[in-house]
Design a protein around this motif. Structure first.
Motif, short mmCIF file in Angstrom:
data_model
loop_
_atom_site.label_atom_id
_atom_site.label_comp_id
_atom_site.label_asym_id
_atom_site.label_seq_id
_atom_site.Cartn_x
_atom_site.Cartn_y
_atom_site.Cartn_z
N MET A 167 11.97 -1.96 64.18
CA MET A 167 11.12 -2.72 63.26
C MET A 167 10.40 -3.88 63.93
SD MET A 167 10.64 -1.88 60.06
CE MET A 167 10.92 -2.94 58.66
N SER A 174 10.06 6.66 52.82
CA SER A 174 10.28 5.83 54.01
C SER A 174 11.53 4.97 53.90
CB SER A 174 9.08 4.93 54.24
OG SER A 174 9.17 3.83 53.37
N THR A 175 12.02 4.53 55.06
CA THR A 175 13.19 3.66 55.08
C THR A 175 12.85 2.30 54.48
OG1 THR A 175 12.57 2.96 57.30
CG2 THR A 175 14.21 4.70 57.12
N VAL A 176 11.58 1.91 54.59
CA VAL A 176 11.20 0.61 54.02
C VAL A 176 11.37 0.64 52.51
CG1 VAL A 176 9.34 -1.08 53.80
CG2 VAL A 176 9.62 0.16 55.94
N GLY A 235 13.29 8.71 64.50
CA GLY A 235 14.75 8.63 64.37
C GLY A 235 15.35 7.26 64.68
N PHE A 236 14.50 6.23 64.68
CA PHE A 236 15.07 4.88 64.83
C PHE A 236 15.86 4.53 63.57
CE2 PHE A 236 11.38 4.62 67.71
CZ PHE A 236 12.01 4.15 68.84
N LEU A 295 1.03 2.33 57.09
CA LEU A 295 1.70 3.52 56.55
C LEU A 295 2.00 4.52 57.66
CD1 LEU A 295 -0.37 4.08 53.28
CD2 LEU A 295 1.96 3.18 53.46
N HIS A 318 4.49 8.95 50.70
CA HIS A 318 4.84 8.34 51.95
C HIS A 318 5.86 7.25 51.78
CE1 HIS A 318 1.77 8.71 55.21
NE2 HIS A 318 2.92 8.54 55.77
N PHE A 319 5.49 6.40 50.83
CA PHE A 319 6.26 5.22 50.53
C PHE A 319 7.66 5.60 50.06
CE2 PHE A 319 7.19 2.02 47.09
CZ PHE A 319 7.45 0.97 47.94
N VAL A 348 4.76 3.25 60.21
CA VAL A 348 6.12 3.32 59.66
C VAL A 348 6.58 4.77 59.57
CG1 VAL A 348 7.52 2.94 57.59
CG2 VAL A 348 6.05 1.11 58.45
N GLU A 349 5.67 5.65 59.18
CA GLU A 349 6.04 7.07 59.08
C GLU A 349 6.47 7.60 60.46
OE1 GLU A 349 2.86 9.79 58.33
OE2 GLU A 349 4.19 11.31 57.46
N SER A 351 1.16 0.91 49.83
CA SER A 351 1.70 2.04 49.07
C SER A 351 1.26 1.99 47.63
CB SER A 351 3.22 2.04 49.11
OG SER A 351 3.64 1.94 50.42
N ALA A 392 21.13 6.95 64.81
CA ALA A 392 20.14 6.39 65.73
C ALA A 392 20.79 5.91 67.04
CB ALA A 392 19.40 5.23 65.08
N MET A 424 7.55 5.79 62.99
CA MET A 424 8.79 5.10 63.38
C MET A 424 10.01 5.80 62.76
SD MET A 424 9.82 1.22 62.36
CE MET A 424 10.24 1.62 60.66
N ASP A 425 9.91 6.10 61.46
CA ASP A 425 11.00 6.81 60.79
C ASP A 425 11.20 8.18 61.42
OD1 ASP A 425 11.52 4.77 59.06
OD2 ASP A 425 10.49 5.64 57.34
N GLY A 426 10.07 8.87 61.67
CA GLY A 426 10.13 10.23 62.20
C GLY A 426 10.78 10.30 63.57
N SER A 462 -0.14 8.26 49.69
CA SER A 462 0.51 7.07 50.24
C SER A 462 1.74 6.70 49.42
CB SER A 462 -0.47 5.90 50.32
OG SER A 462 -0.76 5.42 49.03
N LEU A 463 1.71 7.05 48.14
CA LEU A 463 2.88 6.78 47.31
C LEU A 463 4.05 7.67 47.74
CD1 LEU A 463 3.84 5.07 44.90
CD2 LEU A 463 3.35 7.03 43.45
N ARG A 487 21.61 7.00 58.57
CA ARG A 487 20.49 7.00 59.51
C ARG A 487 20.81 6.12 60.71
NH1 ARG A 487 14.90 8.30 59.03
NH2 ARG A 487 14.45 6.97 60.80
N PHE A 522 3.24 -2.95 53.85
CA PHE A 522 3.62 -1.58 53.51
C PHE A 522 3.70 -1.40 51.99
CE2 PHE A 522 6.60 1.89 52.86
CZ PHE A 522 6.10 2.84 53.72
#
Ligand code: HEM
Ligand code: SF4
Ligand code: FES
Lengths: 247, 255
Positions: free
Chosen positions: A175, B10-12, A210-211, A200, B6-7, A203-204, A244, B88, A206-208, B3-4, B84, A240
């Motif tokens: 992050m 996500s981890t966020v 595997g962090f 967006l 997506h949201f 972050v996608e 969104s 990691a 970053m998640d992908g 984008s929704l 998760r 973010f």
């Protein structure tokens, strides 16, 4: 000075690694940590053994290659300092020094202390372009930027992509890095047109990769050789959320 | 729209769910503490308060459902993110030092699980009366104001905490809860994107401050019972004609 090293040795990505002990003597306190490793490697070569592989390039603290965990801290005991800028005078005669690669599944070890940090490049890539017209650059004075914003953008842009934040984080979260990259454009007028899309996508990615995710422990900020602030992470979260809902 | 989606994946987002549900629970804890402190005001006050809550009817259920949902979402998001985080870093360091993180921030999952066990235990104890049935039905209480016979919450709590093992178990749970809250409250503002340095001066201290208030406030009740500041209420005059609806249920001793 004399040192006992315990260094992670691993032939390649697939091989199983293990620690090996090495004793060094006659190390000058004026050497950098990497020069100390150079001395070790010359001795290993003289004995016909494989030298310890480690990344390095600029040796002046700006490229972010010299990644390694030294006695449990990324880049060693001195704060705001990369391994290449760390001097042996920070150690005492007779010290034990444990040297390990970064540990995170998106950063596979490819040899000894060298990890593949391409995941960071892919996060930056996912951020994409900023819209700039071709032709002559416009006069700088036509784009007024408040001084605090310019400063914050510069501070965020100081990130050298070293990965110490991931290495220090108990969750191996990226992050701080991602937030720095999102912020340094987000603070500037040039970064506005693609601001929402950028956060967006990054972050996608970053998640992908595997962090892990951020639990706001802030060890990353303390480990960062460039002092990137965790306020950038709050900024990423806010961008973010906005992108969104409204993007 | 995309984008929704997506949201939501996500981890966020998961983290935002955790922050909002956590803040809701904190809101509940503030109200719960204020209500519980009525133990110091004597049986009439706290028993009347408990009766008032019961009489809220559908509103009470609304709050209950909101709390159950918040708790469920909070636990779901914590499991989601923790698993998760585990994957990691499959290979641990030989030596790893913490830099500026607090112990509370590094042990959120542990303190959270301790809270989860405690909440179940606490509900079984004082809400459903399964842990100590004999103290749960501690004799009814006749409201001085209305003459209504109600559940003697006051004596139930006193009798509960007069058992040193029960009191100790609550104190241990409180330690975990304040540790959790001390990191969580400040952390939630970061998660929700508050960066204003003036506000952050307050939000960085609000966690430890709230944790201290919770710890002192909630601890005061078992401690008050143990040192005798809160004593069992004296028996009231014989309560006549209360056999059927008596809140003492099967243990009813009035005739
Ligand atoms: C008294 C009840 C609880 C309250 C008031 C509470 C509150 C919070 C809050 C406000 C957060 C911060 C979210 C953020 O960082 O943005 C949090 C995080 C967390 N909670 Fe809870 N929580 C409670 C119970 C639980 C339970 C039962 C669990 C599950 C086992 C749990 C596990 C976690 C975990 C793993 C985190 C994330 C750690 C972190 O972000 O550092 N909590 N909690
Ligand atoms: S944020 Fe700091 S620690 Fe992380 S990659 Fe950038 S410079 Fe390195
Ligand atoms: S070698 Fe470039 S930062 Fe250390």
């Amino acid at each position: 000075m004399k040192l006992s090293l315990k260094v992670w040795r691993q032939k390649n990505k697939e091989a199983e690694g293990q620690f090996k002990d090495y004793a060094l003597s006659d190390i000058s306190p004026d050497m950098s940590f990497l020069e100390m490793l150079d001395v070790l490697n010359e001795q290993l070569l003289a004995k016909g053994e494989e030298p310890v592989a480690f990344d390095h390039d600029c040796r002046e603290g700006i490229c972010g290659s010299c990644s390694m965990m030294i006695n449990g801290k990324p880049h060693g005991p001195e704060s705001m300092t990369t391994t290449c800028q760390l001097h042996m005078r920070k150690f005492k005669d007779g010290d034990n020094v444990i040297i390990e690669p970064w540990r995170a599944s998106p950063f596979p070890v490819i040899r000894d202390l060298v990890v593949d940090r391409s995941a960071f490049d892919r996060i930056i890539q996912a951020g994409g372009f900023i819209s700039v017209n071709t032709g002559n650059a416009q006069d700088g004075n036509t784009l007024p930027i408040p001084k605090p914003d310019a400063d914050s953008a510069m501070d965020a842009a100081a990130c050298i992509g070293c990965g110490a934040c991931v290495a220090a984080c108990k969750n191996a979260s990226a992050m701080l890095f991602t937030a720095a990259k999102v912020s340094h454009l987000g603070y500037l007028p040039q970064g506005q047109p693609e601001r929402q899309r950028r956060v967006l996508k990054m972050v996608e990615q970053m998640d992908g990769e595997g962090f892990g995710n951020c639990t706001n422990t802030y060890d990353c900020e303390a480990a960062c050789p460039k002092g990137i602030s965790v306020k950038n992470i709050a900024r990423l979260n806010r961008d973010f959320l906005k992108a969104s809902i409204f993007g | 729209m995309s984008s929704l989606l997506h949201f939501l994946r996500s981890t966020v987002f998961t983290k935002i769910v955790m922050a909002i549900s956590g803040l809701l629970i904190i809101g509940f804890l503030v109200g719960h503490l204020l209500g519980n402190l009525l133990m110091f005001a004597g049986p009439e006050k706290i028993n009347g308060y408990a009766l008032g809550l019961k009489n809220l009817g559908p509103l009470l259920w609304l709050v209950r459902i909101a709390m159950i949902t918040a708790f469920g979402l909070h636990v779901w998001s914590s499991i989601e993110l923790a698993s998760r985080n585990r994957s990691a870093r499959p290979i641990a360091y030989d030596t790893k030092k913490s830099l500026k993180s607090t112990l509370a921030s590094r042990t959120m999952l542990v303190s959270g699980m301790a809270i989860l066990f405690f909440v179940i235990y606490h509900l079984l104890h004082y809400t459903f009366g399964i842990i100590q049935p004999n103290t749960y039905y501690a004799g009814g209480y006749r409201m001085e104001s209305t003459g209504e016979i109600v559940h003697h919450v006051y004596n139930m709590v006193v009798a509960g905490f007069q058992n040193p093992f029960i009191a100790l178990s609550y104190m241990i749970a409180l330690a975990f809860m304040s540790s959790h809250v001390s990191h969580a409250t400040s952390s939630a503002f970061q998660t929700l994107g508050v960066t204003n340095p003036n506000i952050n001066k307050i939000t960085s201290k609000i966690g430890p401050a709230l944790a201290a208030i919770f710890l002192i406030g909630y601890l005061s009740i078992p401690l008050g019972v143990m040192i005798g500041v809160i004593k069992k209420a004296p028996p009231q005059e014989h309560m006549q004609g209360m056999s059927k609806e008596c809140p003492d249920g099967p243990n009813c001793t009035c005739d």
